[in-house]
Design an enzyme around this catalytic site. Structure first.
Site, PDB file in Angstrom:
ATOM      1  N   ASP A 193      -4.598   5.688  11.357  1.00  0.00           N
ATOM      2  CA  ASP A 193      -3.307   5.331  10.164  1.00  0.00           C
ATOM      3  C   ASP A 193      -2.310   6.238  10.407  1.00  0.00           C
ATOM      4  OD1 ASP A 193      -2.061   4.684   8.301  1.00  0.00           O
ATOM      5  OD2 ASP A 193      -3.369   5.028   6.706  1.00  0.00           O
ATOM      6  N   SER A 211       0.865  -1.081  -0.054  1.00  0.00           N
ATOM      7  CA  SER A 211       0.012   0.045   0.145  1.00  0.00           C
ATOM      8  C   SER A 211       0.904   1.220   0.140  1.00  0.00           C
ATOM      9  CB  SER A 211      -0.995  -0.076   1.162  1.00  0.00           C
ATOM     10  OG  SER A 211      -0.368  -0.197   2.284  1.00  0.00           O
ATOM     11  N   HIS A 237       0.460   5.307   6.520  1.00  0.00           N
ATOM     12  CA  HIS A 237       0.195   5.921   5.042  1.00  0.00           C
ATOM     13  C   HIS A 237       0.441   7.365   5.366  1.00  0.00           C
ATOM     14  CE1 HIS A 237      -1.577   1.828   4.866  1.00  0.00           C
ATOM     15  NE2 HIS A 237      -0.999   1.832   4.011  1.00  0.00           N
TER      16      HIS A 237
END
Ligand SMILES: *[C@@H]1O[C@H](CO)[C@@H](O)[C@H](O)[C@H]1NC(C)=O
Ligand SMILES: *[C@@H]1O[C@H](CO)[C@@H](O)[C@H](O)[C@H]1NC(C)=O
Ligand SMILES: *[C@@H]1O[C@H](CO)[C@@H](O)[C@H](O)[C@H]1NC(C)=O
Ligand SMILES: *[C@@H]1O[C@H](CO)[C@@H](O)[C@H](O)[C@H]1NC(C)=O
Ligand SMILES: *[C@@H]1O[C@H](CO)[C@@H](O)[C@H](O)[C@H]1NC(C)=O
Length: 428
Positions: free
Chosen positions: A396, A145, A399
Protein backbone atom coordinates in the site's frame (compact mmCIF):
# COMPACT_ATOMS: atom_id res chain seq x y z
CA UNK A 1 1.01 -14.64 14.81
CA UNK A 2 1.09 -12.84 11.53
CA UNK A 3 2.89 -15.57 9.64
CA UNK A 4 0.13 -16.54 7.21
CA UNK A 5 0.64 -15.61 3.63
CA UNK A 6 -2.36 -13.50 2.64
CA UNK A 7 -2.08 -14.60 -0.98
CA UNK A 8 -2.52 -18.26 -0.14
CA UNK A 9 -5.00 -18.01 2.67
CA UNK A 10 -7.35 -15.46 1.15
CA UNK A 11 -7.60 -16.07 -2.57
CA UNK A 12 -10.80 -14.03 -3.01
CA UNK A 13 -9.44 -11.07 -1.18
CA UNK A 14 -6.31 -11.30 -3.24
CA UNK A 15 -8.07 -11.38 -6.58
CA UNK A 16 -10.17 -8.38 -5.69
CA UNK A 17 -7.22 -6.41 -4.41
CA UNK A 18 -5.05 -7.52 -7.27
CA UNK A 19 -7.38 -5.78 -9.67
CA UNK A 20 -7.54 -2.66 -7.56
CA UNK A 21 -3.85 -2.38 -6.99
CA UNK A 22 -2.89 -3.40 -10.49
CA UNK A 23 -4.95 -0.48 -11.71
CA UNK A 24 -2.95 1.96 -9.69
CA UNK A 25 0.18 0.60 -11.27
CA UNK A 26 -1.21 0.30 -14.76
CA UNK A 27 -3.22 3.41 -15.32
CA UNK A 28 -0.45 5.95 -14.94
CA UNK A 29 1.46 4.17 -17.71
CA UNK A 30 -1.40 3.95 -20.16
CA UNK A 31 -2.54 7.51 -19.59
CA UNK A 32 0.77 9.22 -19.39
CA UNK A 33 0.86 10.59 -22.88
CA UNK A 34 -2.58 12.13 -23.11
CA UNK A 35 -3.35 13.43 -19.66
CA UNK A 36 -0.18 14.70 -18.19
CA UNK A 37 0.79 18.28 -18.32
CA UNK A 38 2.93 19.95 -15.72
CA UNK A 39 2.06 22.61 -13.17
CA UNK A 40 4.59 24.68 -11.29
CA UNK A 41 5.39 23.08 -7.96
CA UNK A 42 4.48 26.15 -6.03
CA UNK A 43 1.13 27.64 -6.81
CA UNK A 44 0.16 30.02 -4.10
CA UNK A 45 -3.34 30.95 -3.06
CA UNK A 46 -1.91 33.86 -1.18
CA UNK A 47 0.31 35.50 -3.75
CA UNK A 48 -1.59 38.72 -3.38
CA UNK A 49 -0.85 38.94 0.33
CA UNK A 50 2.54 40.55 0.87
CA UNK A 51 2.92 39.67 4.51
CA UNK A 52 1.05 37.62 7.00
CA UNK A 53 0.58 39.36 10.29
CA UNK A 54 0.27 37.12 13.32
CA UNK A 55 -2.28 38.12 15.98
CA UNK A 56 -1.85 36.72 19.45
CA UNK A 57 -5.32 36.01 20.74
CA UNK A 58 -4.82 34.07 23.87
CA UNK A 59 -1.49 34.07 25.61
CA UNK A 60 -2.87 31.54 28.05
CA UNK A 61 -3.37 28.89 25.40
CA UNK A 62 -0.25 30.18 23.66
CA UNK A 63 -2.14 30.42 20.44
CA UNK A 64 -1.09 32.52 17.54
CA UNK A 65 -3.66 33.22 14.87
CA UNK A 66 -2.84 34.41 11.39
CA UNK A 67 -4.98 36.98 9.70
CA UNK A 68 -4.43 35.77 6.16
CA UNK A 69 -4.39 32.21 4.92
CA UNK A 70 -0.94 30.70 4.95
CA UNK A 71 0.55 28.96 1.94
CA UNK A 72 1.27 25.58 3.45
CA UNK A 73 2.83 24.31 0.23
CA UNK A 74 5.90 26.33 0.68
CA UNK A 75 7.89 24.61 3.36
CA UNK A 76 9.96 21.62 4.32
CA UNK A 77 9.95 18.60 6.58
CA UNK A 78 12.29 19.01 9.54
CA UNK A 79 13.35 16.51 12.16
CA UNK A 80 11.25 16.66 15.31
CA UNK A 81 12.39 14.54 18.21
CA UNK A 82 9.16 15.10 20.14
CA UNK A 83 7.39 12.46 18.03
CA UNK A 84 3.65 11.83 17.62
CA UNK A 85 0.94 12.48 20.21
CA UNK A 86 -0.26 8.87 20.03
CA UNK A 87 0.88 5.44 18.92
CA UNK A 88 -0.64 2.26 17.56
CA UNK A 89 -1.21 0.89 21.03
CA UNK A 90 -2.56 3.99 22.76
CA UNK A 91 -5.07 4.63 19.96
CA UNK A 92 -7.49 1.77 19.35
CA UNK A 93 -9.35 3.07 16.30
CA UNK A 94 -6.58 2.81 13.68
CA UNK A 95 -7.50 0.68 10.69
CA UNK A 96 -5.38 -2.49 10.72
CA UNK A 97 -3.72 -1.84 7.37
CA UNK A 98 -2.40 1.55 8.53
CA UNK A 99 -1.14 0.53 11.95
CA UNK A 100 2.38 0.10 10.59
CA UNK A 101 4.21 -0.35 13.86
CA UNK A 102 1.90 -3.06 15.14
CA UNK A 103 2.39 -4.79 11.77
CA UNK A 104 6.11 -4.94 12.37
CA UNK A 105 7.48 -2.02 10.38
CA UNK A 106 11.00 -1.92 11.82
CA UNK A 107 12.17 1.60 10.89
CA UNK A 108 10.50 4.34 12.89
CA UNK A 109 12.32 7.44 11.66
CA UNK A 110 9.25 8.43 9.65
CA UNK A 111 7.51 9.33 12.94
CA UNK A 112 9.94 12.13 13.76
CA UNK A 113 9.22 14.89 11.25
CA UNK A 114 7.17 18.03 11.35
CA UNK A 115 6.15 20.31 8.51
CA UNK A 116 7.63 23.77 8.64
CA UNK A 117 5.90 26.27 6.32
CA UNK A 118 7.93 29.33 5.38
CA UNK A 119 5.18 31.94 5.73
CA UNK A 120 3.79 31.07 9.11
CA UNK A 121 4.20 28.85 12.12
CA UNK A 122 2.46 25.49 12.25
CA UNK A 123 2.03 24.56 15.92
CA UNK A 124 1.83 20.98 17.07
CA UNK A 125 -1.79 19.72 16.99
CA UNK A 126 -3.60 20.90 20.10
CA UNK A 127 -6.50 18.51 20.84
CA UNK A 128 -7.96 20.78 23.52
CA UNK A 129 -8.16 23.75 21.15
CA UNK A 130 -9.67 21.55 18.43
CA UNK A 131 -12.36 20.22 20.76
CA UNK A 132 -13.15 23.73 21.98
CA UNK A 133 -13.82 24.76 18.36
CA UNK A 134 -15.98 21.67 17.83
CA UNK A 135 -18.14 22.23 20.91
CA UNK A 136 -21.81 21.47 20.13
CA UNK A 137 -20.92 20.74 16.53
CA UNK A 138 -20.91 17.92 14.03
CA UNK A 139 -17.81 17.43 11.88
CA UNK A 140 -18.35 15.08 8.94
CA UNK A 141 -15.66 13.53 6.76
CA UNK A 142 -17.07 12.60 3.36
CA UNK A 143 -15.21 10.74 0.67
CA UNK A 144 -13.05 7.69 0.09
CA UNK A 145 -10.41 5.87 2.12
CA UNK A 146 -8.24 8.99 2.25
CA UNK A 147 -11.08 10.72 4.11
CA UNK A 148 -11.07 7.76 6.45
CA UNK A 149 -7.28 7.97 6.87
CA UNK A 150 -7.62 11.62 7.94
CA UNK A 151 -10.58 10.91 10.20
CA UNK A 152 -8.74 8.10 11.96
CA UNK A 153 -5.76 10.36 12.54
CA UNK A 154 -8.09 12.96 14.05
CA UNK A 155 -9.80 10.43 16.32
CA UNK A 156 -6.41 9.33 17.64
CA UNK A 157 -5.30 12.92 18.20
CA UNK A 158 -8.53 13.84 20.01
CA UNK A 159 -8.59 10.67 22.08
CA UNK A 160 -5.44 11.88 23.85
CA UNK A 161 -7.73 14.23 25.79
CA UNK A 162 -11.25 12.84 25.41
CA UNK A 163 -12.36 9.43 24.20
CA UNK A 164 -14.82 9.41 21.30
CA UNK A 165 -17.67 6.87 21.72
CA UNK A 166 -18.66 4.98 18.61
CA UNK A 167 -22.44 5.52 18.54
CA UNK A 168 -23.35 4.43 15.03
CA UNK A 169 -21.96 2.15 12.36
CA UNK A 170 -23.27 0.79 9.11
CA UNK A 171 -22.13 -0.62 5.81
CA UNK A 172 -19.43 -3.10 4.80
CA UNK A 173 -16.13 -2.34 6.41
CA UNK A 174 -17.84 0.29 8.62
CA UNK A 175 -18.16 2.75 5.80
CA UNK A 176 -20.60 4.93 7.74
CA UNK A 177 -19.74 5.67 11.34
CA UNK A 178 -20.38 8.32 13.96
CA UNK A 179 -18.64 9.06 17.23
CA UNK A 180 -19.88 11.19 20.08
CA UNK A 181 -17.52 13.09 22.36
CA UNK A 182 -19.57 13.76 25.52
CA UNK A 183 -17.10 16.23 27.08
CA UNK A 184 -17.80 18.71 24.26
CA UNK A 185 -21.15 17.49 22.91
CA UNK A 186 -19.41 16.88 19.60
CA UNK A 187 -20.19 14.47 16.78
CA UNK A 188 -17.53 13.28 14.36
CA UNK A 189 -18.63 11.09 11.48
CA UNK A 190 -17.53 9.48 8.27
CA UNK A 191 -19.60 8.97 5.12
CA UNK A 192 -18.33 6.72 2.37
CA UNK A 193 -18.83 8.48 -0.97
CA UNK A 194 -15.81 8.04 -3.24
CA UNK A 195 -17.24 10.24 -6.03
CA UNK A 196 -19.37 12.65 -3.92
CA UNK A 197 -21.84 12.58 -6.79
CA UNK A 198 -24.25 9.69 -7.29
CA UNK A 199 -22.30 6.66 -8.27
CA UNK A 200 -22.56 2.94 -8.61
CA UNK A 201 -19.32 1.24 -7.71
CA UNK A 202 -18.02 -1.58 -9.85
CA UNK A 203 -18.55 -5.01 -8.38
CA UNK A 204 -16.66 -8.27 -8.57
CA UNK A 205 -19.65 -10.07 -10.00
CA UNK A 206 -21.35 -7.48 -12.21
CA UNK A 207 -19.87 -4.77 -14.39
CA UNK A 208 -16.24 -3.96 -13.74
CA UNK A 209 -16.48 -0.22 -14.22
CA UNK A 210 -17.99 2.51 -12.05
CA UNK A 211 -21.00 4.51 -13.14
CA UNK A 212 -21.12 8.17 -12.17
CA UNK A 213 -24.07 10.55 -12.43
CA UNK A 214 -22.36 13.90 -12.53
CA UNK A 215 -25.38 16.14 -12.17
CA UNK A 216 -26.55 14.99 -8.75
CA UNK A 217 -24.86 14.41 -5.42
CA UNK A 218 -24.81 11.20 -3.45
CA UNK A 219 -27.81 11.15 -1.17
CA UNK A 220 -26.07 9.07 1.47
CA UNK A 221 -24.34 12.21 2.73
CA UNK A 222 -26.47 14.94 1.19
CA UNK A 223 -29.59 13.89 3.09
CA UNK A 224 -27.76 14.54 6.38
CA UNK A 225 -26.25 17.85 5.34
CA UNK A 226 -28.73 19.78 7.48
CA UNK A 227 -27.12 18.30 10.61
CA UNK A 228 -23.53 19.06 9.64
CA UNK A 229 -21.57 22.09 10.79
CA UNK A 230 -18.18 21.31 9.29
CA UNK A 231 -17.64 19.10 6.25
CA UNK A 232 -14.31 17.74 5.06
CA UNK A 233 -14.50 16.38 1.51
CA UNK A 234 -11.66 14.13 0.43
CA UNK A 235 -11.72 12.16 -2.80
CA UNK A 236 -9.66 11.51 -5.92
CA UNK A 237 -8.19 8.06 -6.39
CA UNK A 238 -11.44 6.39 -7.43
CA UNK A 239 -11.58 8.65 -10.47
CA UNK A 240 -8.62 6.80 -11.94
CA UNK A 241 -10.67 3.61 -12.29
CA UNK A 242 -12.62 2.59 -15.40
CA UNK A 243 -15.97 4.35 -15.46
CA UNK A 244 -18.92 5.44 -17.54
CA UNK A 245 -20.19 8.96 -16.97
CA UNK A 246 -23.74 10.19 -17.18
CA UNK A 247 -25.14 13.69 -17.20
CA UNK A 248 -28.86 14.40 -17.31
CA UNK A 249 -29.49 10.68 -17.93
CA UNK A 250 -27.44 10.52 -21.08
CA UNK A 251 -23.96 9.07 -21.47
CA UNK A 252 -21.32 11.77 -21.48
CA UNK A 253 -18.42 9.43 -22.16
CA UNK A 254 -16.23 6.98 -20.36
CA UNK A 255 -12.79 6.42 -19.03
CA UNK A 256 -10.75 3.32 -19.80
CA UNK A 257 -13.59 1.25 -21.19
CA UNK A 258 -12.25 -0.23 -24.45
CA UNK A 259 -14.98 -2.88 -24.56
CA UNK A 260 -17.77 -0.28 -24.51
CA UNK A 261 -18.74 1.96 -27.37
CA UNK A 262 -18.37 5.31 -25.60
CA UNK A 263 -16.02 8.20 -26.14
CA UNK A 264 -12.97 8.22 -23.91
CA UNK A 265 -13.03 11.54 -22.03
CA UNK A 266 -10.47 10.92 -19.30
CA UNK A 267 -11.22 11.87 -15.73
CA UNK A 268 -10.04 15.43 -15.16
CA UNK A 269 -13.15 17.18 -16.51
CA UNK A 270 -15.31 14.63 -14.77
CA UNK A 271 -13.52 15.20 -11.48
CA UNK A 272 -14.09 18.93 -11.89
CA UNK A 273 -17.79 18.41 -12.64
CA UNK A 274 -18.22 16.12 -9.64
CA UNK A 275 -16.70 18.73 -7.33
CA UNK A 276 -18.64 21.51 -8.98
CA UNK A 277 -21.95 19.67 -8.48
CA UNK A 278 -20.99 18.94 -4.87
CA UNK A 279 -20.10 22.48 -3.87
CA UNK A 280 -22.98 23.98 -5.85
CA UNK A 281 -25.33 21.66 -3.93
CA UNK A 282 -23.91 22.85 -0.61
CA UNK A 283 -24.37 26.46 -1.74
CA UNK A 284 -27.97 25.80 -2.82
CA UNK A 285 -28.73 24.22 0.54
CA UNK A 286 -27.92 27.59 2.16
CA UNK A 287 -30.65 29.32 0.23
CA UNK A 288 -33.34 28.08 2.58
CA UNK A 289 -34.33 30.44 5.38
CA UNK A 290 -33.62 28.10 8.29
CA UNK A 291 -30.55 26.45 6.91
CA UNK A 292 -27.57 25.87 9.18
CA UNK A 293 -24.18 27.48 8.74
CA UNK A 294 -21.69 25.16 7.07
CA UNK A 295 -17.92 25.28 6.85
CA UNK A 296 -16.59 23.29 3.93
CA UNK A 297 -13.04 22.04 3.67
CA UNK A 298 -11.69 20.20 0.65
CA UNK A 299 -8.61 18.10 1.38
CA UNK A 300 -6.61 18.20 -1.83
CA UNK A 301 -5.39 15.12 -3.69
CA UNK A 302 -3.05 12.84 -1.79
CA UNK A 303 -0.22 11.48 -3.97
CA UNK A 304 0.83 7.85 -4.02
CA UNK A 305 4.42 6.68 -4.39
CA UNK A 306 4.65 3.44 -6.33
CA UNK A 307 8.20 3.12 -7.60
CA UNK A 308 8.54 -0.51 -8.49
CA UNK A 309 5.95 -3.19 -9.06
CA UNK A 310 3.06 -3.02 -6.63
CA UNK A 311 3.37 -6.70 -5.67
CA UNK A 312 7.12 -6.83 -5.11
CA UNK A 313 9.06 -5.94 -2.02
CA UNK A 314 10.28 -2.35 -2.25
CA UNK A 315 7.31 -0.82 -4.08
CA UNK A 316 7.68 2.34 -1.98
CA UNK A 317 11.05 1.83 -0.33
CA UNK A 318 12.02 5.35 0.79
CA UNK A 319 12.96 5.81 4.42
CA UNK A 320 13.12 9.59 4.48
CA UNK A 321 11.07 12.53 3.19
CA UNK A 322 12.10 14.28 0.00
CA UNK A 323 14.14 17.36 0.68
CA UNK A 324 13.02 20.69 -0.78
CA UNK A 325 13.15 20.51 -4.56
CA UNK A 326 14.39 16.92 -4.56
CA UNK A 327 11.61 15.54 -6.68
CA UNK A 328 8.89 17.48 -8.44
CA UNK A 329 5.24 16.68 -7.89
CA UNK A 330 3.91 14.28 -10.55
CA UNK A 331 1.75 15.89 -13.24
CA UNK A 332 -1.38 13.92 -12.40
CA UNK A 333 -1.18 14.84 -8.71
CA UNK A 334 -0.64 18.47 -9.70
CA UNK A 335 -3.63 18.48 -12.03
CA UNK A 336 -6.00 16.87 -9.51
CA UNK A 337 -4.94 19.41 -6.90
CA UNK A 338 -5.31 22.32 -9.31
CA UNK A 339 -8.86 21.30 -10.21
CA UNK A 340 -9.87 21.11 -6.55
CA UNK A 341 -8.36 24.48 -5.75
CA UNK A 342 -10.07 26.13 -8.71
CA UNK A 343 -13.47 24.71 -7.80
CA UNK A 344 -13.03 25.80 -4.17
CA UNK A 345 -12.05 29.30 -5.30
CA UNK A 346 -15.18 29.50 -7.46
CA UNK A 347 -17.25 28.32 -4.51
CA UNK A 348 -15.63 30.94 -2.23
CA UNK A 349 -16.63 33.71 -4.62
CA UNK A 350 -20.17 32.45 -4.94
CA UNK A 351 -20.58 31.36 -1.35
CA UNK A 352 -19.67 34.81 -0.05
CA UNK A 353 -23.14 35.97 -0.94
CA UNK A 354 -24.58 33.60 1.62
CA UNK A 355 -23.96 34.20 5.30
CA UNK A 356 -22.77 31.19 7.21
CA UNK A 357 -21.00 29.52 4.33
CA UNK A 358 -17.23 29.23 4.21
CA UNK A 359 -14.95 27.25 1.90
CA UNK A 360 -11.29 26.37 2.15
CA UNK A 361 -8.90 24.03 0.39
CA UNK A 362 -6.83 22.01 2.83
CA UNK A 363 -3.89 22.01 0.50
CA UNK A 364 -1.92 18.93 1.49
CA UNK A 365 -0.83 17.62 -1.91
CA UNK A 366 2.69 18.95 -1.96
CA UNK A 367 3.61 18.33 1.66
CA UNK A 368 2.25 14.79 1.34
CA UNK A 369 4.11 14.24 -1.91
CA UNK A 370 7.28 14.92 0.03
CA UNK A 371 6.58 11.94 2.32
CA UNK A 372 7.36 8.83 0.24
CA UNK A 373 8.60 7.22 3.46
CA UNK A 374 5.29 7.23 5.30
CA UNK A 375 3.09 4.70 3.45
CA UNK A 376 2.38 1.28 4.93
CA UNK A 377 3.98 -0.45 1.91
CA UNK A 378 4.18 -4.17 2.73
CA UNK A 379 3.15 -3.50 6.36
CA UNK A 380 -0.45 -3.18 5.28
CA UNK A 381 -0.39 -6.84 6.35
CA UNK A 382 1.07 -8.06 9.63
CA UNK A 383 4.71 -9.14 9.56
CA UNK A 384 5.02 -9.62 5.79
CA UNK A 385 8.61 -10.82 6.01
CA UNK A 386 8.25 -13.22 8.92
CA UNK A 387 9.19 -16.11 6.63
CA UNK A 388 11.75 -14.27 4.54
CA UNK A 389 10.99 -12.20 1.46
CA UNK A 390 8.10 -13.77 -0.45
CA UNK A 391 8.00 -13.65 -4.23
CA UNK A 392 4.90 -11.49 -4.09
CA UNK A 393 4.02 -9.03 -1.41
CA UNK A 394 1.11 -6.66 -1.61
CA UNK A 395 2.03 -3.01 -1.02
CA UNK A 396 0.00 0.00 0.00
CA UNK A 397 1.81 3.08 -1.27
CA UNK A 398 -1.41 5.14 -1.31
CA UNK A 399 -2.62 5.46 2.29
CA UNK A 400 -0.54 6.73 5.20
CA UNK A 401 0.72 5.03 8.33
CA UNK A 402 -0.81 6.24 11.58
CA UNK A 403 0.74 8.08 13.26
CA UNK A 404 1.94 9.83 10.10
CA UNK A 405 1.58 12.79 7.77
CA UNK A 406 -2.24 12.91 8.08
CA UNK A 407 -1.65 14.19 11.62
CA UNK A 408 -0.14 17.26 9.97
CA UNK A 409 -3.18 17.61 7.72
CA UNK A 410 -5.27 17.86 10.88
CA UNK A 411 -2.85 20.35 12.43
CA UNK A 412 -3.44 22.55 9.37
CA UNK A 413 -7.20 21.95 9.60
CA UNK A 414 -7.05 23.31 13.15
CA UNK A 415 -5.24 26.42 11.92
CA UNK A 416 -7.99 26.98 9.33
CA UNK A 417 -10.66 26.66 12.02
CA UNK A 418 -8.80 29.04 14.32
CA UNK A 419 -8.54 31.64 11.57
CA UNK A 420 -12.26 31.34 10.87
CA UNK A 421 -13.00 31.83 14.54
CA UNK A 422 -11.03 35.08 14.58
CA UNK A 423 -12.92 36.25 11.50
CA UNK A 424 -16.24 35.49 13.22
CA UNK A 425 -15.22 37.57 16.24
CA UNK A 426 -14.33 40.47 14.00
CA UNK A 427 -17.64 40.25 12.15
CA UNK A 428 -19.84 39.87 15.14
C1 LIG B 1 2.25 4.25 23.41
O1 LIG B 1 1.70 5.32 24.17
C2 LIG B 1 1.41 4.95 25.49
C3 LIG B 1 0.65 6.12 26.13
O2 LIG B 1 1.28 7.34 25.86
C4 LIG B 1 2.71 4.58 26.22
O3 LIG B 1 2.43 4.20 27.56
C5 LIG B 1 3.37 3.42 25.48
O4 LIG B 1 4.62 3.14 26.04
C6 LIG B 1 3.55 3.76 24.01
N1 LIG B 1 4.00 2.57 23.30
C7 LIG B 1 4.97 2.59 22.44
C8 LIG B 1 5.27 1.30 21.76
O5 LIG B 1 5.61 3.59 22.17
C1 LIG C 1 -25.02 14.35 17.54
O1 LIG C 1 -25.71 13.24 16.95
C2 LIG C 1 -26.88 12.88 17.64
C3 LIG C 1 -27.41 11.61 17.00
O2 LIG C 1 -27.61 11.78 15.65
C4 LIG C 1 -27.88 14.03 17.58
O3 LIG C 1 -29.06 13.69 18.28
C5 LIG C 1 -27.25 15.26 18.21
O4 LIG C 1 -28.12 16.36 18.06
C6 LIG C 1 -25.92 15.58 17.52
N1 LIG C 1 -25.29 16.68 18.22
C7 LIG C 1 -24.59 17.61 17.58
C8 LIG C 1 -23.98 18.66 18.42
O5 LIG C 1 -24.44 17.59 16.36
C1 LIG D 1 -27.45 18.92 -18.39
O1 LIG D 1 -28.34 19.88 -17.88
C2 LIG D 1 -27.73 21.08 -17.49
C3 LIG D 1 -28.76 21.96 -16.85
O2 LIG D 1 -30.01 21.78 -17.43
C4 LIG D 1 -27.03 21.74 -18.68
O3 LIG D 1 -26.36 22.91 -18.28
C5 LIG D 1 -26.02 20.77 -19.27
O4 LIG D 1 -25.43 21.30 -20.42
C6 LIG D 1 -26.69 19.43 -19.60
N1 LIG D 1 -25.65 18.50 -19.99
C7 LIG D 1 -25.78 17.67 -21.04
C8 LIG D 1 -24.60 16.77 -21.33
O5 LIG D 1 -26.79 17.63 -21.71
C1 LIG E 1 -20.49 2.32 -31.91
O1 LIG E 1 -20.89 3.67 -32.12
C2 LIG E 1 -20.85 4.07 -33.49
C3 LIG E 1 -21.14 5.56 -33.57
O2 LIG E 1 -22.18 5.92 -32.70
C4 LIG E 1 -21.88 3.22 -34.30
O3 LIG E 1 -21.82 3.59 -35.66
C5 LIG E 1 -21.51 1.76 -34.14
O4 LIG E 1 -22.48 0.96 -34.78
C6 LIG E 1 -21.42 1.37 -32.64
N1 LIG E 1 -20.91 0.02 -32.51
C7 LIG E 1 -21.45 -0.87 -31.70
C8 LIG E 1 -20.80 -2.20 -31.67
O5 LIG E 1 -22.43 -0.62 -31.00
C1 LIG F 1 -19.63 25.31 -11.55
O1 LIG F 1 -19.56 25.46 -12.96
C2 LIG F 1 -20.26 26.57 -13.46
C3 LIG F 1 -20.25 26.48 -14.98
O2 LIG F 1 -18.94 26.34 -15.43
C4 LIG F 1 -19.61 27.85 -12.92
O3 LIG F 1 -20.31 28.98 -13.37
C5 LIG F 1 -19.66 27.78 -11.39
O4 LIG F 1 -18.98 28.92 -10.84
C6 LIG F 1 -19.00 26.52 -10.89
N1 LIG F 1 -19.17 26.46 -9.46
C7 LIG F 1 -18.24 26.06 -8.63
C8 LIG F 1 -18.59 25.99 -7.18
O5 LIG F 1 -17.14 25.71 -9.01
Amino acid sequence: MGTTNPFKSQPLFFTKKLITWALYALLPLTLLHFYFYPLPLKQSLTDQIPENKPIIVSSQEQQVFYEAPCDYNDGKWVRDESGPLYNGTSCTTIKEGQNCISHGRPDIDYLYWRWEPKQCGLPRFDPTAFLRLLKNKHLAFIGDSMARNQLESLLCLLSTVSTPDLVYRNGDDNKFRRWYIPSHNTNVSIYWSPFLVKGIEKSNTGVNYNRLYLDSVDDRWASDMGQMDIIVFSIGHWFLHPAVYFENDSVLGCHYCPELNHTEIGFYDVFRKAFNTTLETVISSRRGTNSNAIDVIVTTFSPSHFEGEWDKAGACPKKEPFMEGEKELQPMDAEMRKIEIEVVEAAMKKGNQFPGLRFEALDVTILSWMRPDAHPGPYMHPFPFANGIPERVQNDCVHWCLPGPTDIWNAILLEVMKRWEVQSWKQG
